[in-house]
Every structure is written in C-alpha cells, then in structure tokens.
Design an enzyme around this catalytic site. Structure first.
Site, PDB file in Angstrom:
ATOM      1  N   HIS A  33       3.065   5.030  13.190  1.00 55.52           N
ATOM      2  CA  HIS A  33       1.842   5.657  12.882  1.00 55.52           C
ATOM      3  C   HIS A  33       0.541   5.194  13.468  1.00 55.52           C
ATOM      4  CE1 HIS A  33       1.402   1.289  11.658  1.00 55.52           C
ATOM      5  NE2 HIS A  33       0.576   0.939  10.815  1.00 55.52           N
TER       6      HIS A  33
ATOM      7  N   HIS B 233      -8.211   1.374   7.336  1.00 56.60           N
ATOM      8  CA  HIS B 233      -8.981   2.329   6.893  1.00 56.60           C
ATOM      9  C   HIS B 233      -9.958   2.731   7.090  1.00 56.60           C
ATOM     10  CE1 HIS B 233      -6.051   2.691   2.994  1.00 56.60           C
ATOM     11  NE2 HIS B 233      -5.252   1.561   3.759  1.00 56.60           N
TER      12      HIS B 233
ATOM     13  N   ASP C 209       0.740  -1.534  -0.116  1.00 58.83           N
ATOM     14  CA  ASP C 209      -0.430   0.061  -0.348  1.00 58.83           C
ATOM     15  C   ASP C 209       1.118   0.820  -0.353  1.00 58.83           C
ATOM     16  OD1 ASP C 209      -1.558   2.103   0.025  1.00 58.83           O
ATOM     17  OD2 ASP C 209      -2.615   1.509   1.661  1.00 58.83           O
TER      18      ASP C 209
ATOM     19  N   PRO D 136      -3.255   7.783  14.159  1.00 54.61           N
ATOM     20  CA  PRO D 136      -4.314   6.913  14.897  1.00 54.61           C
ATOM     21  C   PRO D 136      -4.352   5.725  16.098  1.00 54.61           C
ATOM     22  CG  PRO D 136      -3.499   6.230  12.657  1.00 54.61           C
ATOM     23  CD  PRO D 136      -2.574   7.402  13.488  1.00 54.61           C
TER      24      PRO D 136
END
Length: 406
Positions: A335, A169, A80, A311
């Site tokens: 991340h 996502h 990705d 997040p």
C-alpha cells in the site's frame, strides 16, 4: 523479474499456515516477524502473504494479507477501516505550476485536516457541484444499525465526511516523470467513526470464549454464522463505504481548488476519471479454489488488474501501477513505502533542518509538527517497488511538488 526480486517471495519457516514474503526476512524487524508467526499459527488461517512495506502493527502486521476459513479478526483490518488512496490526472504540465503556496493555503482552507471537521455536513447539493454521486441520505440510513456505543457520534461523523485527518494522510500535487503531467493524489480513511466501530468489535471479539487462549488476544476472531461475525461484516462494509465516499468528496474539493487556481490565470483545467481504492479492508474472495475471508491491512488488491496508487513518504512521490493479479500473493501488493521507524523514534532522530533538507523543492509544512512524517522515517519506495515487480506494473512515477498534511 528483476535481480532484486529474483529470490522472492521467500517462505517463513516453522509456521502452521504458509507465509510468503515479498521482501528478505532480514529486512523485517524481529517484533514484526514474531507477529507474523503468531498470525500464521491461528487455527483459522489458510495462508498469510507479506508485502514489501510490512512493519509492526497492533495485533496484525501492517502489510499483511490474511486468508481465513470461517473466521475474521478485526485487528487484521485495523482501526482505520477503509483507509485508502485516490488519484486524478489533470491536463496541466510541470510548466503550468506557479504560486503553489497560495494553492496549498486554498486546499488547507477547503479540506479540514488533523482534528478539524466541516462546520456543517456536505449535502447532496454540494456533492452535485463537486461532481460526486449523491444519495447520502440512503447511505446514512445504515448508521442506525451500527453499535449502540457509536450512535451518538452521527453528527460528528457527518461533519468529518470529506475531511483528511492526520498522521500519514495527505493531499498532493505530483508531476509524472515521463510526460510532466500533473496528478492530484490523496490518502485518507474513515476518521473517528471507523476507529470507534473497530474498537467496539475488537473488544467484543476479545471477550469470546474461543479466543481466551490465543497467544495475542488482539488477534481475537469472530466465527462464521454467528451474530458477532454478521454484525462486524455489516459494520465494516459501512465504514469502508464511508471512507470511499470521503475520498470522493475530497477529490472533488481538490479538483475545484485546482480549477479555481488556474481559472484565475486564464487556464481551464481538464481532469481524467479518478482512481479510488482501499488498503485496510475485508472481502470474500476465492483463494486456492475456496471462498475465504480475506483481510488486507496495508495492502491493495490487484485482482481486477486495474490502476492503483502506491504512495511513498512526504516529498518522495508515488507510483501509479497496474495490478498483475498474481495468485501467489492472493492478488495483492503493497500500500506504500511503509515505515522503517516509529513516530517516536523519528521525532528523536530528526530535526527541523533534516525536514527542510529532505523536502527541498516541495511546497509543504516545514515545522516540527510533521517531523514524524519525514521521508527518512520511511522505507525506500523504489526498493519496495523492485521487490514486488511480479505483483504490479509501474505505469507512472509521480514526484511530489505540493503536499498538504494534517
């Protein structure tokens, strides 16, 4: 430095290149530890830095930052390419929130999720309306240079620009715990075209003679000053730009839906400038006085000292942070929270009732299709933040109130 991070980073012993980790070794799954050792033993690796959200990945560990001399491994970026996050602060506050189910439905109608895509590509006219810079025609001129295998995917790639995809996502509305301000947050990547580009180059690298005797052929590399390296760097930069543009479009779509939702209630919404950063990508950086190829797979750069989003899982929230540009970590940080169990294990371990309990108070999907994204499948985000207190400064802790998943 907090007590939790006082003994960090730790060093992984017995590797050819130095490995420094921002979490205790006993918290790293054995398979991921072995993977880190395999990476560090590659002859081109100058150093490896391991973020506190690390876990086993394909070829390279998620949460790894690798500095190489004269080589790059496509697996160290992942499939990705350009995956990353964006965030946007509004002037709404917690007390303004109402009818979030209707807002979630509107967002799901505006932004295709999962395998869905836009019915037609978003053109420059729509971009202008969304407040996104135009110039898509010039960007798409670069498509012709991509690998021949993916050239037939251009129409699909155009329709998927500005779409979320699935997996981890998301698009969220969050509330700042300090001042009750409402934020929009987003996590997305380069969709199918990024995956196709990555797989072409991973397969090409595996077939090169200098990679034949690697312990893990998934870590195959391209060498500097060769056509393979030049082609990969060109294509990965195109995919990174695709992912960044896609996030910018979705932020525009989210902003429009939020504005429309509150305009119907007589409230005009103001927005700050967005944050938009990669966490699966390649760059050329100065490391220990030398220019090297740096890959981050599940890690953000803190080099410029700007704001970024880290997040957690669905329903847990996120942190807005300022990078501290710590050279010991190759100017990197985690991340996100990072998975503590695989998707298969999560589906075996949790039920819909668990999902309902763990996402209580969050407007989101509550069906079995997202059980693999349940908060319990992820590491403790707050512990991850404590481990990297020398890498980032928390600016805001955001609590999720609405989450859209693929």
């Amino acid at each position: 430095m907090t007590a939790a991070s006082a003994n960090l980073p730790t060093t992984l012993p017995g590797t050819a290149a130095p490995v420094r980790m921002w979490l205790p070794e006993q918290e790293v799954e054995p398979a991921a530890l072995q993977q880190l050792r395999t990476i560090a033993d590659l002859p081109w690796v100058h150093g490896l830095r391991v973020m506190p959200d690390c876990h086993l990945g394909k070829g390279a560990t998620v949460g790894s930052v690798i500095a190489m001399r004269g080589a790059v491994s496509p697996a160290a970026v992942g499939v990705d390419i350009g995956c990353g996050v964006a965030a946007l602060r509004t002037d709404l506050v917690d007390d303004d929130l109402e009818d979030l189910h209707a807002l979630r439905s509107a967002i799901e109608a505006a932004i295709p999720v999962g395998f869905h895509e836009h019915s037609a590509p978003i053109g420059d006219g729509m971009l202008t309306q969304l407040g996104v810079r135009a110039g898509t025609d010039r960007f798409w001129d670069g498509f012709a240079a991509l690998p021949e295998k993916v050239l037939g995917r251009e129409a699909k790639a155009r329709r998927q620009l500005g779409t979320m995809g699935g997996g981890n996502h998301f698009a969220e509305l969050c509330v700042d715990a300090r001042d009750s301000r409402v934020w929009i947050t987003l996590h997305s990547g380069s969709r199918n075209i990024g995956k196709e580009i990555a797989e072409v180059h991973i397969a090409r690298a595996r077939g090169l003679e200098h990679n034949r005797h690697l312990a893990d052929r998934d870590l195959a590399v391209f060498l500097a000053d060769t056509p393979g390296m030049d082609d990969y760097v060109r294509d990965v930069h195109w995919a990174q730009e695709y992912a960044a543009r896609s996030r910018a479009i979705m932020i525009g779509l989210l902003r429009a839906e939020v504005a429309r939702h509150w305009a119907a209630r007589g409230r005009e919404v103001a927005f700050d400038l967005p944050i938009n950063c990669h966490h699966n990508y390649i760059s050329i950086e100065q490391i220990d006085g030398e220019h090297m190829i740096v890959t981050r797979k599940g890690a953000i750069s803190t080099r410029e000292g700007g704001l970024a989003l880290i997040p957690g899982s669905m329903g847990v929230g996120s942190y807005i942070v300022r990078g501290l540009a710590n050279p010991d970590s190759f100017c990197s940080a985690s991340h996100g929270a990072g998975r503590r169990m695989s998707r298969t294990a999560a589906r075996r371990s949790f039920t819909r009732e668990d999902l309902l309990a763990q996402t209580e108070g969050v407007e989101c999907r509550k069906d079995t299709g997202v059980i693999d994204e349940i908060p319990g499948a992820y590491k403790d985000l707050h512990a991850v933040m404590r481990y990297q207190s020398d890498l980032v400064e928390p600016i805001a802790h955001l609590q999720t109130v609405l989450c859209v998943k693929g």
